[in-house]
Design an enzyme around this catalytic site. Structure first.
Site, short mmCIF file in Angstrom:
data_model
loop_
_atom_site.label_atom_id
_atom_site.label_comp_id
_atom_site.label_asym_id
_atom_site.label_seq_id
_atom_site.Cartn_x
_atom_site.Cartn_y
_atom_site.Cartn_z
N SER A 38 0.89 -1.34 -0.09
CA SER A 38 -0.11 -0.05 -0.14
C SER A 38 0.85 1.35 0.03
O SER A 38 1.93 1.14 0.45
CB SER A 38 -1.02 0.03 1.10
N TYR A 51 -0.93 -0.78 10.26
CA TYR A 51 -1.00 -1.14 9.12
C TYR A 51 0.25 -0.87 8.04
O TYR A 51 0.45 -1.39 7.37
CB TYR A 51 -2.42 -0.64 8.32
N LYS A 55 2.70 -2.82 5.78
CA LYS A 55 2.78 -2.62 4.23
C LYS A 55 4.22 -2.27 3.73
O LYS A 55 4.52 -2.64 2.60
CB LYS A 55 1.75 -1.76 3.87
N THR A 86 -13.01 -1.04 -2.50
CA THR A 86 -13.84 -2.19 -2.23
C THR A 86 -14.73 -1.75 -1.03
O THR A 86 -14.88 -0.71 -0.61
CB THR A 86 -12.53 -2.89 -1.18
#
Length: 163
Positions: A38, A51, A55, A86
Site C-alpha cells: 500500500s 497497517y 505494508k 472495495t
C-alpha cells in the site's frame, strides 16, 4: 494511539505463503507472485501506523526477493496500491479518495507489471503522489499530509474506550 491488534497476519502471511509456493516455482523455472502492499507504507500513516508498517515490510520483502529470484525464472512484483474501491474501503473512508481505482484496474496493472521490476503503483495519480510524498517533500510534511487524509478514519475499538 495504537488501535487494533498487531498486524501479525499482514506480515506472517506473505512470508508463509512464499515459503510454501516459491520452492516449486523455482524448481519449475517459472512462476509469478504479486504481493499486495500500500502507498500507506511509504511513510508513517497516522491512524494506520501498524497497517502502514506492515505494508512497508511487504514492499521491502518484495524488493529483496525480486532481485534474489531474477535468475530463477520466477517473477515477483509488489503492487503498491492507493485507495481501491472495495466494500472495506467504503466502510472506513465513506467516499473515494483522490486516485481511487476499481479492483479490476489494480489487478490488471499488477499482472502487467510481472517481469518488469520490483514495484508497480497502479494509476497515474497514485504514481505522481508517490513521487511527491517520497522524493520531493520532507518526511515530516509527507506524514502530516497522511494525517490529513486519514483524519476521518475511525479506529475500530474507539467505542471500547481504548487507544
Amino acid at each position: 494511539v495504537l488501535t487494533g491488534g498487531p498486524p501479525t497476519r499482514s506480515v506472517r502471511a506473505p512470508v508463509l505463503l512464499l515459503r510454501g509456493l516459491l520452492p516449486a516455482m523455482i524448481e519449475r523455472g517459472r512462476g509469478g507472485v504479486v504481493l499486495m502492499t500500500s502507498m500507506a507504507g511509504n511513510q508513517g500513516s497516522p491512524r494506520l501506523a501498524a497497517y502502514s508498517a506492515s505494508k512497508a515490510f511487504t514492499r521491502e520483502l518484495a524488493e529483496g526477493l525480486w532481485y534474489e529470484l531474477k535468475p530463477t525464472g520466477v517473477d515477483l512484483v509488489a503492487c503498491c496500491a492507493g485507495a481501491i474501491r472495495t466494500p472495506g474501503f467504503a466502510a472506513a473512508a465513506g467516499k473515494d479518495a483522490p486516485g481511487t481505482l476499481d479492483p479490476e484496474q489494480v489487478a490488471q496493472q499488477a499482472l502487467d507489471a510481472l517481469g518488469r521490476g520490483p514495484v508497480v503503483i497502479p494509476g497515474a495519480f497514485n504514481r505522481m503522489a508517490a513521487i511527491l510524498m517520497t522524493r520531493l517533500l520532507p518526511r515530516r510534511k509527507a506524514i502530516t499530509i497522511m494525517a490529513g487524509s486519514t483524519s476521518s478514519l475511525v479506529p475500530a475499538n474507539k467505542s471500547k474506550g481504548t487507544t
